[in-house]
Design a protein around this motif. Structure first.
Motif, short mmCIF file in Angstrom:
data_model
loop_
_atom_site.label_atom_id
_atom_site.label_comp_id
_atom_site.label_asym_id
_atom_site.label_seq_id
_atom_site.Cartn_x
_atom_site.Cartn_y
_atom_site.Cartn_z
N UNK A 59 0.74 -1.24 -0.11
CA UNK A 59 0.00 0.21 0.04
C UNK A 59 1.09 1.31 -0.11
N UNK A 60 2.20 1.06 0.14
CA UNK A 60 2.98 2.48 0.35
C UNK A 60 3.71 2.69 -1.05
N UNK A 61 3.34 1.66 -1.80
CA UNK A 61 4.17 1.87 -3.37
C UNK A 61 3.26 2.72 -4.18
N UNK A 62 3.69 3.51 -5.00
CA UNK A 62 2.92 4.09 -5.97
C UNK A 62 3.70 4.18 -7.38
N UNK A 63 2.88 4.33 -8.38
CA UNK A 63 3.59 4.43 -9.55
C UNK A 63 4.81 5.30 -9.88
N UNK A 64 4.77 6.29 -9.04
CA UNK A 64 5.90 7.38 -9.15
C UNK A 64 7.16 6.73 -8.12
N UNK A 65 6.68 6.12 -7.17
CA UNK A 65 7.54 5.60 -6.09
C UNK A 65 7.38 4.08 -5.82
N UNK A 66 7.87 3.27 -6.75
CA UNK A 66 7.77 1.70 -6.38
C UNK A 66 9.00 0.84 -5.96
N UNK A 67 9.23 0.83 -4.49
CA UNK A 67 10.40 0.50 -3.98
C UNK A 67 10.88 -0.98 -4.55
N UNK A 68 9.81 -1.70 -5.04
CA UNK A 68 10.27 -3.17 -5.41
C UNK A 68 10.37 -3.52 -6.94
N UNK A 69 11.24 -4.49 -7.25
CA UNK A 69 11.70 -4.87 -8.66
C UNK A 69 11.34 -6.05 -9.10
N UNK A 70 11.23 -6.31 -10.11
CA UNK A 70 11.17 -7.55 -10.83
C UNK A 70 11.94 -7.88 -11.86
N UNK A 71 12.29 -9.16 -12.28
CA UNK A 71 12.95 -9.37 -13.50
C UNK A 71 12.05 -10.63 -14.36
N UNK A 72 12.58 -10.49 -15.66
CA UNK A 72 11.92 -11.54 -16.49
C UNK A 72 12.81 -12.63 -16.65
N UNK A 73 12.55 -13.94 -16.88
CA UNK A 73 13.28 -15.11 -16.63
C UNK A 73 12.94 -16.18 -17.69
N UNK A 74 13.80 -16.93 -18.16
CA UNK A 74 13.69 -18.02 -19.03
C UNK A 74 14.20 -19.34 -18.30
N UNK A 75 13.60 -20.41 -18.86
CA UNK A 75 14.30 -21.85 -18.32
C UNK A 75 15.52 -21.93 -19.18
N UNK A 76 16.44 -22.78 -18.67
CA UNK A 76 17.66 -23.11 -19.58
C UNK A 76 17.62 -24.69 -19.36
N UNK A 77 17.49 -25.20 -18.19
CA UNK A 77 17.35 -26.61 -17.85
C UNK A 77 16.38 -27.03 -16.79
N UNK A 78 15.83 -28.01 -16.88
CA UNK A 78 15.17 -28.83 -15.65
C UNK A 78 15.88 -30.13 -15.36
N UNK A 79 16.53 -29.92 -14.21
CA UNK A 79 17.33 -31.04 -13.65
C UNK A 79 16.45 -32.37 -13.50
N UNK A 80 16.90 -33.60 -14.02
CA UNK A 80 16.35 -34.84 -13.98
C UNK A 80 15.88 -35.21 -12.45
N UNK A 81 16.52 -34.50 -11.52
CA UNK A 81 16.18 -34.78 -10.08
C UNK A 81 16.57 -33.59 -9.45
N UNK A 82 15.93 -33.18 -8.36
CA UNK A 82 16.10 -31.86 -7.60
C UNK A 82 17.44 -32.63 -6.58
N UNK A 83 18.26 -31.27 -6.53
CA UNK A 83 19.46 -31.35 -5.68
C UNK A 83 19.09 -31.04 -4.30
N UNK A 84 18.79 -31.95 -3.42
CA UNK A 84 18.26 -31.52 -2.10
C UNK A 84 18.94 -30.70 -1.18
N UNK A 85 18.43 -29.65 -0.56
CA UNK A 85 19.28 -28.96 0.51
C UNK A 85 20.01 -29.77 1.26
N UNK A 86 19.40 -31.04 1.69
CA UNK A 86 20.20 -31.58 2.69
C UNK A 86 21.54 -32.07 2.11
#
Length: 149
Positions: free
Chosen positions: A85-112
């Motif tokens: 609610x504090x963001x305005x068109x003139x003063x928006x503190x947040x950013x976004x980027x656009x992304x594309x997929x390069x590769x889907x791994x055959x299995x997730x590399x688990x955090x553990x």
């Protein structure tokens, strides 16, 4: 060229969904440090696509930055979960980027598994208490993860 790690909940955006879409907006980042990392990203830089808040959190693939940072429109949308609610068109503190997929791994590399690698001990992801959704990855860390897939 820097490399990155970006976290998303798979029910919000998964690496497989990104592959199907071709391109998507990476938005909703509401941490200033993570936002600042988004703003440093350049077109064609790569990132590890990390699935979080799911049964098997971990690195699920690789993405590419296809558009550099711009004002995050979700901050201005009262219907969005990411509305600020504090963001305005003139003063928006947040950013976004656009992304594309390069590769889907055959299995997730688990955090553990990531936590057992000495080459990754300085990666913010594996440090206790780190909750950043966007973070830099050193060349050494990038190569270490690639050998795990």
């Amino acid at each position: 060229m820097p490399n990155w790690l970006m976290k998303s909940e798979p029910d919000e955006l998964s690496v497989s969904a990104l592959q199907r879409l071709g391109e998507a907006r990476w938005d909703g980042v509401r941490n200033y440090q993570a936002r600042n990392f988004l703003r440093k990203m350049q077109t064609d830089e790569l990132f590890f696509f990390y699935h979080s808040s799911c049964p098997e959190p971990g690195i699920a693939g690789i993405g590419r930055i296809s558009r550099e940072a711009y004002p995050d429109p979700t901050a201005l949308d009262p219907e969005s979960h990411y509305y600020d609610p504090k963001a305005t068109a003139e003063n928006n503190p947040w950013s976004a980027v656009d992304v594309q997929c390069v590769e889907v791994f055959s299995r997730v590399i688990a955090l553990s598994r990531l936590k057992t690698q000495s080459a990754l001990e300085e990666l913010a992801l594996v440090k206790k208490g780190s909750r950043l959704s966007v973070m830099p990855v050193s060349e050494e860390q990038w190569l270490a993860v690639l050998t795990m897939r």
